[in-house]
Design an enzyme around this catalytic site. Structure first.
Site, PDB file in Angstrom:
ATOM      1  CB  CYS A   1      -0.916   0.029   1.215  1.00 58.41           C
ATOM      2  SG  CYS A   1      -1.863   1.578   1.313  1.00 58.41           S
TER       3      CYS A   1
ATOM      4  CB  SER B   1      -0.619   0.620   6.447  1.00 57.69           C
ATOM      5  OG  SER B   1      -1.611   1.296   7.189  1.00 57.69           O
ATOM      6  CB  CYS B   2      -4.970  -0.264   2.238  1.00 51.25           C
ATOM      7  SG  CYS B   2      -5.492   1.467   2.371  1.00 51.25           S
TER       8      CYS B   2
END
Lengths: 103, 204
Positions: free
Chosen positions: B108, B112-113
């Protein structure tokens, strides 16, 4: 047996839960969150690379404080005053007793 | 720590960020904007229930059941729901399958997906600037640092997650795993193999 926490420190877990709960309660969409968080990470990472641990949650906290301030849910002044009240409560509470805010 | 001293009879003062989080929580709960029970439920879910073992279950099922594999690749959100797994933010899950021709890897670049419902909380390296910046630019070098060397003919495809789309890598089934049941297969599926920075069957 309790498995080891997936967070380094308890406040990181609280912060995570608070943010997800606020989003699920409809106060901001997760896309809005990701966009704001991405912007903070970019700004903070401009000076030096972030490590993905303590840096990461520091950026997360700054982002949430900013979002809540702008939405009027937790204005900066109120957040600072509440933090100071907690500090006083900790310092005034004898060790081993539950710490509570007065009032 | 200035207050961590036996002569001081008061409670130990939490760290600055801990107090800031406490302040926000106090304000939001007081205003009724957030429910402490909802927070507790989220903590319980992510500390104790959700983790890579769920993703591993999905991968093991895909390896053993070709019809499930097809459904997973066509619509992962619906396929994982069959196993009782669903996202919280209405995010869409996309499964990408490794083949001898293509190795998939997930990053990501924005923040921080991550496929929380399948893998839980991401590891620190996934959230680091180093990984987020380099995964796209020099994936083979990054993979080498994880101890993964791919054959020259296998190309690397890097998927950039968003808040709406989260990717799950379906690693290649290890040689010699024929005849294993789903539970034994799931044991071969590491967290990193589902991010694409590891291979299934490698040590955890």
């Amino acid at each position: 047996m309790t498995p080891p926490s997936r967070f380094d420190e308890p406040w990181q877990a609280q912060l995570f839960a608070l943010t997800v709960a606020m989003s699920e309660a409809g106060h901001f969409t997760w896309s809005r969150w990701a966009e704001a968080f991405g912007a903070t990470l970019k700004a903070m990472g401009a000076d030096r690379p972030l490590d993905g641990g303590a840096d990461y949650y520091a950026a997360w906290l700054t982002t949430l404080e900013g979002l809540l301030d702008r939405a009027g849910h937790a204005p900066v002044d109120e957040a600072e005053a509440t933090k100071a009240a907690w500090e006083r409560a900790y310092l005034a509470t004898p060790h081993g007793q539950p710490v509570r805010l007065p009032g | 720590m200035p207050h961590d001293h036996p002569d001081h009879p008061h409670s130990l003062l939490p760290s600055d960020p801990a107090l800031r989080v406490k302040a926000l929580e106090t304000i939001l709960v007081r205003k009724g904007l957030v429910d402490p029970a909802a927070m507790e439920e989220i903590l319980d879910t992510y500390e104790r229930k959700v983790g890579p073992h769920l993703g591993a279950k999905v991968v093991a099922r895909a390896w053993s059941d070709p019809a499930f594999r097809d459904r997973l690749l066509a619509d992962a959100t619906a396929a994982i729901a069959e196993l009782g797994i669903s996202g919280r933010q209405g995010e869409h899950v996309v499964a990408v399958e490794n083949t001898p021709n293509t190795h998939n890897m997930v990053v990501c670049t924005l923040c921080s997906c991550y496929p929380w419902p399948l893998l839980g909380i991401p590891p620190a390296w996934y959230k680091s600037d180093a990984y987020r910046a380099r995964a796209v630019r020099e994936p083979r070098k990054v993979l080498a640092e994880f101890g993964v060397t791919l054959p020259d003919g296998q190309k690397v495809r890097v998927w950039d997650s968003t808040s709406e789309v989260r990717y799950l890598v379906v690693p290649m089934r290890p040689k010699g795993s024929e005849g294993l049941d789903e539970a034994a297969l799931a044991d071969l599926v590491t967290r990193d193999s589902m991010i694409g920075t590891g291979l299934a069957g490698a040590s955890r």
